[in-house]
Design an enzyme around this catalytic site. Structure first.
Site, PDB file in Angstrom:
ATOM      1  N   GLY A  42     -11.051   3.368   0.401  1.00 27.79           N
ATOM      2  CA  GLY A  42     -10.163   3.885   1.684  1.00 27.79           C
ATOM      3  C   GLY A  42     -11.018   4.283   2.257  1.00 27.79           C
ATOM      4  O   GLY A  42     -12.292   3.645   3.091  1.00 27.79           O
ATOM      5  N   GLY A  43     -11.371   5.240   2.673  1.00 30.60           N
ATOM      6  CA  GLY A  43     -12.128   6.469   3.526  1.00 30.60           C
ATOM      7  C   GLY A  43     -14.072   6.081   2.792  1.00 30.60           C
ATOM      8  O   GLY A  43     -14.586   5.914   4.023  1.00 30.60           O
ATOM      9  N   GLY A  93      -7.224   9.574   0.238  1.00 35.05           N
ATOM     10  CA  GLY A  93      -7.363  10.636   1.225  1.00 35.05           C
ATOM     11  C   GLY A  93      -7.451  12.173   1.040  1.00 35.05           C
ATOM     12  O   GLY A  93      -7.311  12.529   1.821  1.00 35.05           O
ATOM     13  N   HIS A 149       1.170  -1.712  -0.323  1.00 33.20           N
ATOM     14  CA  HIS A 149      -0.550  -0.303   0.116  1.00 33.20           C
ATOM     15  C   HIS A 149       0.848   1.123  -0.064  1.00 33.20           C
ATOM     16  O   HIS A 149       1.859   1.188  -0.028  1.00 33.20           O
ATOM     17  CB  HIS A 149      -0.891   0.590   1.200  1.00 33.20           C
ATOM     18  CG  HIS A 149      -2.528   1.183   0.789  1.00 33.20           C
ATOM     19  ND1 HIS A 149      -1.641   2.047   1.250  1.00 33.20           N
ATOM     20  CD2 HIS A 149      -3.071   0.659   0.799  1.00 33.20           C
ATOM     21  CE1 HIS A 149      -3.048   2.782   1.219  1.00 33.20           C
ATOM     22  NE2 HIS A 149      -3.691   2.438   1.362  1.00 33.20           N
ATOM     23  N   GLU A 178      -3.372   2.548  -6.999  1.00 28.12           N
ATOM     24  CA  GLU A 178      -4.029   4.036  -6.840  1.00 28.12           C
ATOM     25  C   GLU A 178      -3.129   4.952  -6.290  1.00 28.12           C
ATOM     26  O   GLU A 178      -1.693   4.769  -6.003  1.00 28.12           O
ATOM     27  CB  GLU A 178      -3.961   3.315  -4.456  1.00 28.12           C
ATOM     28  CG  GLU A 178      -2.457   2.790  -4.487  1.00 28.12           C
ATOM     29  CD  GLU A 178      -3.267   2.621  -3.170  1.00 28.12           C
ATOM     30  OE1 GLU A 178      -3.879   2.200  -2.478  1.00 28.12           O
ATOM     31  OE2 GLU A 178      -1.215   2.155  -2.223  1.00 28.12           O
ATOM     32  N   SER A 225     -10.196   7.479  -3.539  1.00 27.45           N
ATOM     33  CA  SER A 225     -11.082   9.004  -2.749  1.00 27.45           C
ATOM     34  C   SER A 225     -12.277   8.155  -4.037  1.00 27.45           C
ATOM     35  O   SER A 225     -12.782   9.508  -4.255  1.00 27.45           O
ATOM     36  CB  SER A 225     -11.185  10.161  -3.261  1.00 27.45           C
ATOM     37  OG  SER A 225      -9.892  10.651  -2.702  1.00 27.45           O
TER      38      SER A 225
END
Length: 243
Positions: free
Chosen positions: A220-221, A159, A82, A153, A199
């Site tokens: 992710g978020g 983020g 990551h 990514e 995102s």
């Protein structure tokens, strides 16, 4: 999250994911919540994964978690390389060791690659991704590659609220597919899932997933809210059935 909120999230995802057959869904909580989340997923179609592993199966490596430990906890997947770990100094060569360790114990590695904002502005995106692909996949056989997932990514989109346009994602992911074909053959390259992470939200997921070389998302978020995450799963289902 704490334990209670991690379990509540997993339960909500497990309950909702059944409405979207044909979409593979997994959650990858922190190590300390793996057992609790595994229990929350029992009987659901949602798989369990981990966020990292150490390449040695056993030994005096205080503080590290081995692949066999993750397998014993019920994990099917493990995220490797990551961007946040690469930013802490993790090299592609070390990621490569982890890939072999994951495969050895029957885990499916999700191998992350991607460029920083500075590298993109300097026009180095494809060179950076190629270098990470070359290093992270070194020595793999075609059969081993079939068992892997690649996640592109872009670091500048993680983020930040910014994300690559569908066209930017497709440009890089088509290059990744080409690189896999160059190394492992077209049949293998076509069979490997290449995800996009950065995102991703439900409102834009469909446009991203419709790109020919985007096979899903590493979320992710947006995965921290069940409704938003399930909205992304719903977008994947719509793309899959062509609606």
């Amino acid at each position: 999250m704490d334990r209670a909120s991690a379990v509540a999230l997993a339960e909500a995802v497990a309950e909702g994911a059944g409405a979207y057959p044909g979409v593979d869904v997994a959650v990858c909580p922190p190590f300390v919540y793996l057992e609790a989340v595994a229990q929350a997923l029992v009987g659901s179609p949602v798989a369990l994964g981990a966020q990292n592993l150490y390449p040695e199966p056993k030994g005096a490596y205080t503080g590290e978690i081995s692949g066999p430990m993750l397998k014993d906890m019920g994990c099917r997947y493990v995220i490797l390389g990551h961007s946040e770990r690469r930013a802490m100094g993790e090299s592609s060569e070390f990621v490569n060791e982890k890939v072999f360790a994951a495969l050895e114990c029957g885990l499916q590695p999700i191998i992350c690659v991607g460029e920083t904002l500075r590298q993109r502005k300097e026009g180095k995106t494809l060179a950076v991704v190629r270098r990470q692909i070359d290093g992270s996949l070194s020595g793999l056989t075609a059969d081993q590659m079939r068992q892997c997932v690649i996640a592109y990514e872009p670091v500048w989109a993680i983020g930040t609220g910014e994300n690559a346009t569908p066209e930017q994602a497709e440009e890089v992911q088509s290059e990744i597919r080409r690189l896999l074909g160059e190394r492992f053959g077209k049949d293998v390259a076509d069979s490997v899932r290449i995800q996009y992470g950065g995102s991703v939200k439900a409102a834009i997921a469909g446009d991203i997933f419709r790109q020919p070389n985007v096979d899903g998302g590493l979320i992710g978020g947006a995965s921290l809210k069940a409704d938003e995450f399930l909205g992304i799963v719903a977008a994947a289902q719509k793309v899959k059935v062509g609606t």
